[in-house]
Design a protein around this motif. Structure first.
Motif, PDB file in Angstrom:
ATOM      1  N   GLY A 319       0.842  -1.192   0.000  1.00  0.00           N
ATOM      2  CA  GLY A 319       0.000   0.000   0.000  1.00  0.00           C
ATOM      3  C   GLY A 319       0.874   1.238   0.000  1.00  0.00           C
ATOM      4  O   GLY A 319       1.501   1.569   1.010  1.00  0.00           O
ATOM      5  N   GLY A 320       0.955   1.896  -1.153  1.00  0.00           N
ATOM      6  CA  GLY A 320       1.831   3.058  -1.268  1.00  0.00           C
ATOM      7  C   GLY A 320       3.280   2.661  -1.072  1.00  0.00           C
ATOM      8  O   GLY A 320       3.789   1.766  -1.750  1.00  0.00           O
ATOM      9  N   GLN A 321       3.932   3.293  -0.106  1.00  0.00           N
ATOM     10  CA  GLN A 321       5.334   2.994   0.183  1.00  0.00           C
ATOM     11  C   GLN A 321       5.498   1.990   1.327  1.00  0.00           C
ATOM     12  O   GLN A 321       6.600   1.785   1.825  1.00  0.00           O
ATOM     13  N   LYS A 322       4.386   1.388   1.754  1.00  0.00           N
ATOM     14  CA  LYS A 322       4.420   0.420   2.844  1.00  0.00           C
ATOM     15  C   LYS A 322       4.169  -0.985   2.303  1.00  0.00           C
ATOM     16  O   LYS A 322       3.375  -1.180   1.369  1.00  0.00           O
ATOM     17  N   ILE A 323       4.819  -1.956   2.877  1.00  0.00           N
ATOM     18  CA  ILE A 323       4.578  -3.350   2.528  1.00  0.00           C
ATOM     19  C   ILE A 323       4.474  -4.190   3.792  1.00  0.00           C
ATOM     20  O   ILE A 323       5.085  -3.877   4.822  1.00  0.00           O
ATOM     21  N   ARG A 324       3.657  -5.218   3.711  1.00  0.00           N
ATOM     22  CA  ARG A 324       3.594  -6.232   4.774  1.00  0.00           C
ATOM     23  C   ARG A 324       3.918  -7.567   4.127  1.00  0.00           C
ATOM     24  O   ARG A 324       3.253  -8.000   3.175  1.00  0.00           O
ATOM     25  N   ASP A 344       6.417  -5.582   8.699  1.00  0.00           N
ATOM     26  CA  ASP A 344       5.832  -4.333   8.216  1.00  0.00           C
ATOM     27  C   ASP A 344       6.970  -3.358   7.983  1.00  0.00           C
ATOM     28  O   ASP A 344       7.654  -2.953   8.943  1.00  0.00           O
ATOM     29  N   ARG A 345       7.155  -2.963   6.725  1.00  0.00           N
ATOM     30  CA  ARG A 345       8.323  -2.163   6.384  1.00  0.00           C
ATOM     31  C   ARG A 345       7.971  -1.118   5.330  1.00  0.00           C
ATOM     32  O   ARG A 345       6.954  -1.218   4.630  1.00  0.00           O
ATOM     33  N   ASN A 346       8.879  -0.158   5.188  1.00  0.00           N
ATOM     34  CA  ASN A 346       8.857   0.728   4.036  1.00  0.00           C
ATOM     35  C   ASN A 346       9.455  -0.003   2.839  1.00  0.00           C
ATOM     36  O   ASN A 346      10.275  -0.920   3.003  1.00  0.00           O
ATOM     37  N   LEU A 347       9.065   0.402   1.645  1.00  0.00           N
ATOM     38  CA  LEU A 347       9.609  -0.235   0.448  1.00  0.00           C
ATOM     39  C   LEU A 347      11.119  -0.141   0.388  1.00  0.00           C
ATOM     40  O   LEU A 347      11.791  -1.015  -0.150  1.00  0.00           O
ATOM     41  N   SER A 348      11.661   0.933   0.935  1.00  0.00           N
ATOM     42  CA  SER A 348      13.119   1.102   0.895  1.00  0.00           C
ATOM     43  C   SER A 348      13.848   0.059   1.730  1.00  0.00           C
ATOM     44  O   SER A 348      15.057  -0.097   1.619  1.00  0.00           O
ATOM     45  N   ASP A 349      13.109  -0.686   2.570  1.00  0.00           N
ATOM     46  CA  ASP A 349      13.735  -1.690   3.443  1.00  0.00           C
ATOM     47  C   ASP A 349      13.605  -3.108   2.895  1.00  0.00           C
ATOM     48  O   ASP A 349      13.855  -4.071   3.616  1.00  0.00           O
ATOM     49  N   VAL A 350      13.203  -3.244   1.624  1.00  0.00           N
ATOM     50  CA  VAL A 350      12.989  -4.582   1.067  1.00  0.00           C
ATOM     51  C   VAL A 350      14.253  -5.428   1.145  1.00  0.00           C
ATOM     52  O   VAL A 350      14.202  -6.613   1.491  1.00  0.00           O
ATOM     53  N   ALA A 352      16.659  -5.285   3.280  1.00  0.00           N
ATOM     54  CA  ALA A 352      16.885  -5.694   4.664  1.00  0.00           C
ATOM     55  C   ALA A 352      15.944  -6.827   5.060  1.00  0.00           C
ATOM     56  O   ALA A 352      16.331  -7.756   5.780  1.00  0.00           O
ATOM     57  N   VAL A 353      14.696  -6.771   4.573  1.00  0.00           N
ATOM     58  CA  VAL A 353      13.752  -7.846   4.869  1.00  0.00           C
ATOM     59  C   VAL A 353      14.233  -9.157   4.252  1.00  0.00           C
ATOM     60  O   VAL A 353      14.156 -10.223   4.879  1.00  0.00           O
ATOM     61  N   GLN A 354      14.732  -9.099   3.024  1.00  0.00           N
ATOM     62  CA  GLN A 354      15.262 -10.307   2.398  1.00  0.00           C
ATOM     63  C   GLN A 354      16.369 -10.913   3.250  1.00  0.00           C
ATOM     64  O   GLN A 354      16.437 -12.137   3.424  1.00  0.00           O
ATOM     65  N   THR A 355      17.226 -10.057   3.780  1.00  0.00           N
ATOM     66  CA  THR A 355      18.308 -10.547   4.632  1.00  0.00           C
ATOM     67  C   THR A 355      17.757 -11.177   5.900  1.00  0.00           C
ATOM     68  O   THR A 355      18.208 -12.256   6.323  1.00  0.00           O
ATOM     69  N   GLU A 356      16.771 -10.540   6.519  1.00  0.00           N
ATOM     70  CA  GLU A 356      16.182 -11.081   7.746  1.00  0.00           C
ATOM     71  C   GLU A 356      15.554 -12.442   7.498  1.00  0.00           C
ATOM     72  O   GLU A 356      15.723 -13.380   8.296  1.00  0.00           O
ATOM     73  N   ILE A 357      14.799 -12.562   6.411  1.00  0.00           N
ATOM     74  CA  ILE A 357      14.161 -13.842   6.110  1.00  0.00           C
ATOM     75  C   ILE A 357      15.204 -14.909   5.813  1.00  0.00           C
ATOM     76  O   ILE A 357      15.098 -16.051   6.276  1.00  0.00           O
ATOM     77  N   GLY A 380      24.487  -6.439  -5.288  1.00  0.00           N
ATOM     78  CA  GLY A 380      23.970  -5.931  -6.555  1.00  0.00           C
ATOM     79  C   GLY A 380      22.602  -5.308  -6.492  1.00  0.00           C
ATOM     80  O   GLY A 380      22.079  -4.856  -7.509  1.00  0.00           O
ATOM     81  N   GLY A 381      21.989  -5.250  -5.290  1.00  0.00           N
ATOM     82  CA  GLY A 381      20.623  -4.767  -5.176  1.00  0.00           C
ATOM     83  C   GLY A 381      20.531  -3.259  -5.001  1.00  0.00           C
ATOM     84  O   GLY A 381      21.500  -2.523  -5.183  1.00  0.00           O
ATOM     85  N   THR A 382      19.328  -2.797  -4.664  1.00  0.00           N
ATOM     86  CA  THR A 382      19.079  -1.363  -4.494  1.00  0.00           C
ATOM     87  C   THR A 382      18.201  -1.131  -3.270  1.00  0.00           C
ATOM     88  O   THR A 382      17.382  -1.984  -2.916  1.00  0.00           O
ATOM     89  N   ARG A 383      18.361   0.032  -2.654  1.00  0.00           N
ATOM     90  CA  ARG A 383      17.476   0.462  -1.576  1.00  0.00           C
ATOM     91  C   ARG A 383      16.543   1.579  -2.048  1.00  0.00           C
ATOM     92  O   ARG A 383      15.837   2.183  -1.241  1.00  0.00           O
ATOM     93  N   ASN A 384      16.558   1.820  -3.349  1.00  0.00           N
ATOM     94  CA  ASN A 384      15.677   2.828  -3.931  1.00  0.00           C
ATOM     95  C   ASN A 384      14.377   2.143  -4.349  1.00  0.00           C
ATOM     96  O   ASN A 384      14.376   1.336  -5.283  1.00  0.00           O
ATOM     97  N   PRO A 385      13.247   2.425  -3.677  1.00  0.00           N
ATOM     98  CA  PRO A 385      12.007   1.697  -3.975  1.00  0.00           C
ATOM     99  C   PRO A 385      11.520   1.888  -5.407  1.00  0.00           C
ATOM    100  O   PRO A 385      10.979   0.951  -6.007  1.00  0.00           O
TER     101      PRO A 385
END
Length: 702
Positions: A319-324, A344-350, A352-357, A380-385
């Motif tokens: 939803g917008g810039q938020k993801i669950r 529950d994160r901002n898109l810019s934290d995707v 980091a979530v991949q790393t946590e999982i 090789g990834g990005t933190r730019n949503p």
């Protein structure tokens, strides 16, 4: 009443072990073909049942046949134009009895095994619907290859069959294919214009990644994917998966907007790729995992079909810039839930979530992690949503593109991701691969082709400069070097990529065929087989294993691999073409003719190429000339010189073959990589002009 051929006559033996017997059902006009099949199976010690020659019909004969069909383990109906033309015949009663029995069986019982002995189409309306639902094995004239005999032997062995009822051909040993609808492969490479050239490679026994991964896009454009029937050995008899093996199922899109499907699928694939970068994990590849999308299949069944110990599933809500993101790990062996978490994160934290999982999964599986997991996952990834979103959209287009306009949109998508984040190494790597496809497929002039190859090199080098440990960057550079015939550096880059990411199925299959093509046969075949193990439901991997085996001059094994691919994608024209050419290489020219003549329409360039070669071997030289003339007149762009050279070499016209090879060398035709190992060029190898071409190409030493 029909009488069995002499080699297979005699009273049917007592039913000592009914679970080991095969019933062969055929029309009387197909007696010779049935005899060949019968003899091949009986030589291997397989019990084959025919109607008794001493019986002339009546109740006793009828009861005997009914008993045999009721107790046999496999029912093999022989299909042909004769069965098509006959409205009546006892074989039709046999077929009905077998179909009726199959309806009483479980879905994982292999029983019906149709074979066709001529070019009868698989949509023949004069066979039972049940037969048309099953992959047909083509045994032209009843010629029965060892691979088919071995598979029948495995099916009649005492171990309980794990294959589906409507399975015809089991997979190679160790495989784990299953009957599931699949999506289009994620690594299409070359266009329709280039595809006819590939046919000669099978003749040459030298098709590699460059000729396959690039060609798969247009191969599927010509043959839309259909629900496949898996090889009968799809699931292992004993479920004993590697302890650190896992499948990542497509996360469910919970956004309430189907247009967001690209995001949930893309995020799942990114997570899957992240886990695959952890060398201590064995991760089922995308095609196999995604084949279960939208299907009501339990976790245990999925795990058995993919041969994995654990299954990760979840959902994504954006939803917008938020993801669950909700993720859940299940132990497929015990059936117990292992771990779950909601993020529950901002898109810019995707990232980091991949790393946590990834860390959580590794911890739950008790994997001993070596090195910095975050560095491997996030490489090789990005933190730019916005850049991440543009990349996912481009990647979706890449998996589905059909033509040059689609590929331009793919490149534009990656370019947008790079504009939003100039440090996005993965976007550079994938744009490099896209440029390489464009250079191989679409430009007519060598100058335009070279321009795309140069762009591919620039992007690949940029990706590696930004992320030296990004396997995708080294894969892109290997592909670029391969395109410009720099084989030594291409091999080095492939090997570097594999060292970084040995669990990448796409990389394994691409390297595997290329390595065989370069003369490194055993390493290449091992890599191609590893790709099948990593992605067992992907017909591309079995298809490319077949091509690697052809390059290694093992046509009988190649036939088995192509049959496995066809079991997963029954209507795929290209798989049938390779099967026909594999028969050609094995010396079974009648078999090749039957398969190639079954291709339609009559002026299909694939059919023309195949028959130009096959008719010549059968002594039909005028017909071969006609096919070749039509092939050359077909609307094919790109460098055809090397393919003409192959045909002339096979025809024994050394001078013309060498002329065309030298033309290909002047054009720097990428297909010259086949020269080192291609069987088609064997008649030329002692010619000084040919040896000069080999020296100019500077193949790596083995």
């Amino acid at each position: 009443m029909r009488r069995p051929p002499p080699a297979c006559q005699g009273v049917v033996p007592p039913v000592n072990e009914p679970s080991h017997a095969v019933f062969l059902s055929y029309a009387s006009q197909d007696a010779e073909a049935a005899q060949r099949i019968c003899e091949a199976l009986r030589v291997a010690g397989i019990e084959v049942w025919f109607d008794q020659s001493a019986l002339r019909g009546g109740d006793v004969w009828d009861q005997t046949i009914r008993k045999q069909i009721k107790t046999c383990v496999l029912f093999i109906p022989v299909i042909s134009r004769h069965t098509h033309e006959r409205d009546e015949g006892y074989f039709r009663l046999e077929w009905k009895l077998a179909v009726d029995r199959s309806h009483l069986m479980t879905t994982n019982k292999a029983f019906l095994l149709p074979v066709v002995v001529d070019n009868t189409r698989e949509d023949d309306e004069n066979v039972p619907d049940r037969f048309r639902d099953i992959h047909w094995t083509r045994l032209p004239g009843g010629e029965t290859p060892p691979a088919f005999v071995e598979r029948v032997r495995r099916l009649v062995s005492p171990e309980p069959s794990q294959g589906p009822t409507m399975t015809a051909i089991p997979a190679a040993p160790g495989s784990a294919a299953t009957p599931l609808t699949r999506k289009r492969v994620a690594t299409p490479r070359w266009s329709k214009q280039a595809l006819p050239m590939v046919l000669a490679v099978v003749v040459a026994g030298a098709l590699a990644y460059f000729a396959i991964d690039k060609f798969w896009m247009s191969k599927h454009a010509a043959s839309p994917p259909t629900p496949p029937t898996a090889p009968a050995s799809a699931a292992p008899a004993v479920f004993a998966p590697p302890p650190h093996s896992i499948a990542v199922l497509p996360f469910v899109n919970m956004s309430g907007d189907k247009e967001q499907e690209y995001f949930s699928d893309g995020l799942t694939e990114e997570l899957l790729n992240s886990l695959a970068r952890i060398n201590e994990l064995q991760v089922a590849a995308r095609t196999s995992a995604f084949s279960f999308k939208g299907k009501d299949v339990d976790i245990g069944t999925i795990a058995r079909r993919l041969n994995v110990a654990s299954v990760l599933e979840g959902s994504v809500r954006r939803g917008g810039q938020k993801i669950r993101i909700t993720a859940q790990l299940n132990n497929a062996v015990t059936g117990f839930h292992v771990w779950s978490q909601t993020y529950d994160r901002n898109l810019s934290d995707v990232l980091a979530v991949q790393t946590e999982i990834a860390n959580a999964v590794a911890s739950a599986l008790k994997v001993t992690l070596l090195g910095d997991v975050a560095a491997k996952v996030e490489v090789g990834g990005t933190r730019n949503p916005a850049a991440f979103d543009a990349y996912l959209r481009a990647s979706k287009l890449y998996r589905e593109f059909q033509n040059d306009e689609d590929l331009e949109a793919v490149i534009a998508g990656y370019t947008e991701a790079i504009r939003l984040d100039p440090q996005y190494a993965l976007a550079y790597a994938d744009r490099s691969l896209s440029f390489n496809i464009f250079g191989a497929d679409f430009p007519v002039s060598p100058g335009a082709r070279d321009d795309y190859f140069n762009k591919a090199q620039v992007d690949a080098r940029k990706a590696i400069a930004l992320a030296p440990d990004l396997a995708q960057g080294h894969l892109a550079l290997a592909s670029a070097f391969q395109s410009i015939l720099d084989f030594t550096r291409a091999l080095e880059e492939y090997q570097r990529a594999l060292a970084l990411e040995p669990g990448n199925a796409r990389l394994s299959r691409n390297y595997g065929v290329f390595a065989v093509l370069m003369g490194q046969t055993e390493a290449g075949l091992a890599a191609a087989r590893h790709a099948v193990a990593l992605d067992p439901l992907n017909p591309d991997n079995r298809y490319m294993l077949g091509l690697a085996l052809l390059s290694a001059r093992r046509p009988h094994e190649a036939i088995a691999a192509f049959e496995d691919a066809r079991a997963l994608t029954p209507n795929d024209v290209w798989v049938r073409v390779w099967l026909g050419m594999a028969y050609y290489e094995s010396g079974n020219f009648q078999g090749a003719r039957a398969v190639c003549e079954s291709l339609q329409p009559a002026k299909d360039f694939r059919r023309l190429f195949c028959l130009a070669l096959t008719y010549d071997k059968l002594g039909r030289h005028a017909d071969a000339e006609t096919q070749f003339a039509q092939y050359r007149a077909s609307p094919i762009s790109g460098g055809a010189a090397i393919w003409y050279a192959m045909i002339y070499a096979q025809w024994g016209d050394t001078a013309r073959s060498l002329d065309w090879l030298e033309t290909a060398l002047r054009q720097r035709d990428p297909f010259l990589q086949y020269v080192k190992t291609s069987r088609s060029f064997d008649p030329l190898r002692k010619e000084p002009r040919f040896q000069a071409i080999e020296r100019e190409l500077k193949f790596p030493s083995n």
